[in-house]
Design a protein around this motif. Structure first.
Motif, short mmCIF file in Angstrom:
data_model
loop_
_atom_site.label_atom_id
_atom_site.label_comp_id
_atom_site.label_asym_id
_atom_site.label_seq_id
_atom_site.Cartn_x
_atom_site.Cartn_y
_atom_site.Cartn_z
N UNK A 201 -0.43 -9.35 12.88
CA UNK A 201 -0.50 -8.60 11.44
C UNK A 201 -1.34 -7.03 11.77
N UNK A 202 -1.02 -6.18 10.99
CA UNK A 202 -1.90 -5.00 11.02
C UNK A 202 -1.75 -4.35 9.29
N UNK A 203 -2.77 -3.58 8.94
CA UNK A 203 -2.94 -3.14 7.65
C UNK A 203 -1.89 -1.87 7.76
N UNK A 204 -0.92 -1.94 6.83
CA UNK A 204 -0.02 -1.07 6.64
C UNK A 204 -0.18 0.27 5.67
N UNK A 205 -1.20 0.09 4.77
CA UNK A 205 -1.52 1.09 3.92
C UNK A 205 -2.85 1.26 3.29
N UNK A 206 -3.35 2.19 2.88
CA UNK A 206 -4.69 2.33 2.37
C UNK A 206 -5.37 1.66 1.23
N UNK A 207 -4.50 1.23 0.28
CA UNK A 207 -4.62 0.74 -1.06
C UNK A 207 -5.09 -0.62 -0.83
N UNK B 171 -11.30 2.63 7.81
CA UNK B 171 -11.20 1.24 8.69
C UNK B 171 -9.98 0.59 8.56
N UNK B 172 -9.23 0.31 9.50
CA UNK B 172 -7.99 -0.32 9.46
C UNK B 172 -7.88 -1.42 10.19
N UNK B 173 -7.72 -2.88 9.49
CA UNK B 173 -7.67 -4.11 10.03
C UNK B 173 -6.44 -4.38 10.97
N UNK B 174 -6.59 -4.90 11.95
CA UNK B 174 -5.43 -5.50 12.72
C UNK B 174 -5.54 -7.00 13.29
N UNK B 175 -4.75 -7.63 13.83
CA UNK B 175 -4.85 -8.99 13.89
C UNK B 175 -4.13 -9.29 15.10
N UNK B 176 -4.65 -9.04 16.46
CA UNK B 176 -3.86 -9.12 17.70
C UNK B 176 -4.64 -10.41 18.37
N UNK B 177 -3.83 -11.73 18.65
CA UNK B 177 -4.61 -12.76 19.23
C UNK B 177 -3.86 -13.02 20.73
N UNK C 44 -9.97 1.09 14.04
CA UNK C 44 -8.93 0.00 13.88
C UNK C 44 -9.80 -1.21 14.22
N UNK C 45 -10.04 -2.21 13.43
CA UNK C 45 -10.86 -3.35 13.76
C UNK C 45 -10.11 -4.48 13.78
N UNK C 46 -10.37 -5.53 14.88
CA UNK C 46 -9.55 -6.61 15.33
C UNK C 46 -10.21 -7.67 15.50
N UNK C 47 -9.71 -8.86 15.71
CA UNK C 47 -10.20 -10.23 16.02
C UNK C 47 -10.74 -11.14 15.13
N UNK C 48 -11.71 -10.15 14.34
CA UNK C 48 -12.35 -11.07 13.15
C UNK C 48 -12.37 -10.05 12.05
N UNK C 49 -12.80 -10.65 10.96
CA UNK C 49 -12.76 -9.87 9.50
C UNK C 49 -13.84 -9.00 9.68
N UNK C 50 -13.57 -7.64 9.08
CA UNK C 50 -14.67 -6.72 9.34
C UNK C 50 -15.61 -6.51 8.32
N UNK C 51 -15.40 -7.20 7.04
CA UNK C 51 -16.44 -7.15 5.96
C UNK C 51 -17.95 -7.57 6.39
N UNK D 224 3.62 -4.08 22.25
CA UNK D 224 3.78 -2.84 22.50
C UNK D 224 4.47 -2.08 21.31
N UNK D 225 5.45 -2.81 21.04
CA UNK D 225 6.31 -2.30 19.66
C UNK D 225 5.62 -2.27 18.49
N UNK D 226 4.82 -3.26 18.19
CA UNK D 226 4.09 -3.43 17.13
C UNK D 226 2.97 -2.52 17.09
N UNK D 227 2.44 -2.13 18.24
CA UNK D 227 1.54 -1.13 18.19
C UNK D 227 1.87 0.01 18.00
N UNK D 228 3.23 0.40 18.23
CA UNK D 228 3.85 1.86 17.77
C UNK D 228 4.08 1.58 16.39
N UNK D 229 4.38 0.37 15.54
CA UNK D 229 4.61 0.34 14.26
C UNK D 229 3.32 0.88 13.59
N UNK D 230 1.93 0.18 14.06
CA UNK D 230 0.92 0.54 13.54
C UNK D 230 0.58 2.03 13.96
N UNK D 231 0.69 2.69 14.68
CA UNK D 231 0.76 4.07 14.86
C UNK D 231 1.29 4.79 13.68
#
Length: 508
Positions: free
Chosen positions: A284-290, A272-278, A249-256, A124-131
């Motif tokens: 992990x989650x994508x923190x910046x657009x660059x 598209x923002x990548x996330x890594x929820x297992x 927000x894409x998760x689980x596998x690579x979006x490419x 939950x805390x990481x989800x808030x960080x992602x937001x």
């Protein structure tokens, strides 16, 4: 003016400006120390001497020397079975409230991974960080008033003995904060529908009732849902139904692999923002657009170690050799594949999650997922990782102007000689022999080990094309659709025979 959106965006911007950037390396040291201190009086902590490990300053080194690697089967047999039986204080204080069911890739036998209250809070805390990280993206104020479609597994969790169990996306969705429920779609009632096809049909029917600004889920299943929504409303693109959709927000596998087909379903640009929820935690989650890389969550319930991904360290079943060296975050290098090892507040210790990653920015602790330890094809010395396979297929998409969102392959014998037999999920009409030649050529140019193998024991490449939907039906036949289910990229001989029989039946 979108007043509520302005308030939310302002709060996010303010939070982002006052949150100080601390060192990921120092954060990891603190996390390991806290994990060891918390679990020192558990059966696991006593057996491996956590109190003694904590005594010297180099407790990170002591930890890696005293505690062996565990894959799921070892962890379950040696420790978690006692937790499942209802015993307390085995690998973490008390008992877990949940068990996450996960087969990772499609399979009939689910893993049961403990999920403690501390892990629920960490997710939950990481989800808030992602937001909070959305402040780094160029999103308009009114986006923060829109609803979010979270397409995971069913939130109707099963009772088993004294525990609740389900897939991690369902467990997480059943624990969303009260203030978020007004934004969350499809809503609790629809989310509880266990039958994926029925749930998606219900979503399609009610889609125009919602003002969706963001989607969240695994790309393959999200695409299928979007297609159903488009079809039901006789629309051209998903934006004809949800005109304010701006983020996925894409998760689980690579979006490419799915990017080309996903964007063809859209009428506007989608961020598209990548996330890594297992099942084992929010990693992990994508923190910046660059960048498309994701930042490891180094300060919230998970301690990471990294084993160089080399054939001599990987056993045939995908587990790790106990003499494989483990590096801390302070020791890793960029652009090197590592096997990811985690220790968590759910009582997983030096646990082989099964994924391989590479650092794109060590200082920022940013990574990309490069594959799976079991999806490493080295039968005849070809040393093909999923990352190399994916790269070759993306080049083929460009070369032939086609889409290949799904694939699987195996090393098989044809007329007594080893070949790589690829099944490509595509609607393209390019001849299979032409695809095979191009794939073989691309891999030889990019991978010297593969090129050497092609000159010796690996005699050729065979390609069979099938509609992408066959892969999703295979998932449904082997486990169920939706949720965390992912397609096996590399199959053993027995599983590949089952796959070929299934394909033959589906296409008849």
């Amino acid at each position: 003016m979108a007043i509520l959106g302005s308030i939310i965006k302002g709060a996010i911007d303010l939070r982002d400006s006052i949150v100080s950037e601390s060192s990921p390396i120092e954060e990891q040291q603190k996390i390991l120390k806290k994990l060891l201190e918390t679990a020192r009086d558990t059966a696991f902590g006593k057996y491996y001497g956590f109190s003694k490990i904590l005594e010297p300053e180099d407790f990170q080194t002591q930890f890696s020397e005293k505690v062996p690697y565990f894959d799921y089967h070892q962890m379950k047999a040696d420790w978690w079975d006692r937790t499942i039986e209802g015993l307390e204080d085995i690998t973490w204080p008390g008992k877990p409230s949940y068990f996450a069911l996960s087969s990772g890739t499609t399979g009939k036998t689910s893993k049961r991974i403990p999920v403690t209250d501390e892990m629920i809070e960490a997710i939950r805390t990481t989800g808030i960080k992602q937001v909070g990280a959305l402040a780094n993206f160029d999103l308009p104020t009114d986006f923060f008033e829109k609803e979010i479609m979270m397409l995971g597994s069913s939130t109707d969790l099963n009772e088993r003995d004294e525990f609740l169990e389900g897939e991690i996306s369902g467990i997480s969705a059943s624990n969303i904060p009260f203030w978020f429920r007004g934004y969350y779609k499809p809503g609790e009632e629809i989310a509880k529908i266990d039958d994926w096809d029925k749930r998606v049909a219900t979503i399609a029917k009610r889609a125009k009732e919602w003002d969706i600004g963001a989607l969240s889920g695994i790309p393959s299943w999200m695409e299928l849902m979007m297609k159903e929504v488009i079809k039901y409303h006789d629309a051209e693109t998903i934006h004809d139904v949800w005109p304010n959709l701006q983020v996925f927000t894409s998760g689980g596998v690579a979006f490419q692999p799915y990017e080309k087909s996903f964007r063809q379903l859209c009428g506007k640009e989608v961020t598209v923002i990548d996330t890594y929820l297992a099942s084992e935690g929010f990693i992990a989650f994508q923190q910046r657009p660059e960048t498309t890389s994701m930042k490891l969550v180094t300060d919230n319930g998970i301690y990471f170690e990294f084993v160089p991904f080399k054939p001599e360290y990987i056993e045939e079943d995908g587990s790790l050799s106990q003499d494989a060296p483990a590096l801390t975050l302070a020791e890793v290098e960029e652009d090197t594949d590592y096997v990811l090892i985690i220790s968590t507040v759910s009582g997983a210790w030096r646990y082989l999650i099964g994924d391989t990653i590479a650092f794109t920015d060590v200082e920022k602790a940013e990574i990309k997922i490069t594959g799976r330890t079991k999806f490493f094809l080295n039968v005849v010395g070809s040393q093909l990782s999923v990352n190399k396979m994916e790269t070759a297929l993306r080049e083929m998409e460009e070369q032939f102007d086609i889409k290949i969102p799904e694939f699987t392959l195996a090393a098989v014998k044809i007329d007594g000689e080893f070949h790589h037999h690829w099944y490509l999920g595509t609607e393209a009409t390019v001849p299979a022999t032409k695809l095979a030649e191009a794939l073989d050529s691309t891999l030889q140019e990019a991978n010297k080990n593969y090129k050497v193998a092609r000159g010796k024991s690996l005699k050729g490449v065979k390609v069979t094309t099938v509609p992408p939907n066959v892969f999703y039906e295979w998932s449904g036949a082997n486990k169920k659709k939706g949720g965390q289910v992912k397609m096996e990229r590399v199959m053993g001989e027995e599983k590949f025979a089952d796959w070929e029989a299934f394909v033959k039946e589906e296409l008849e």
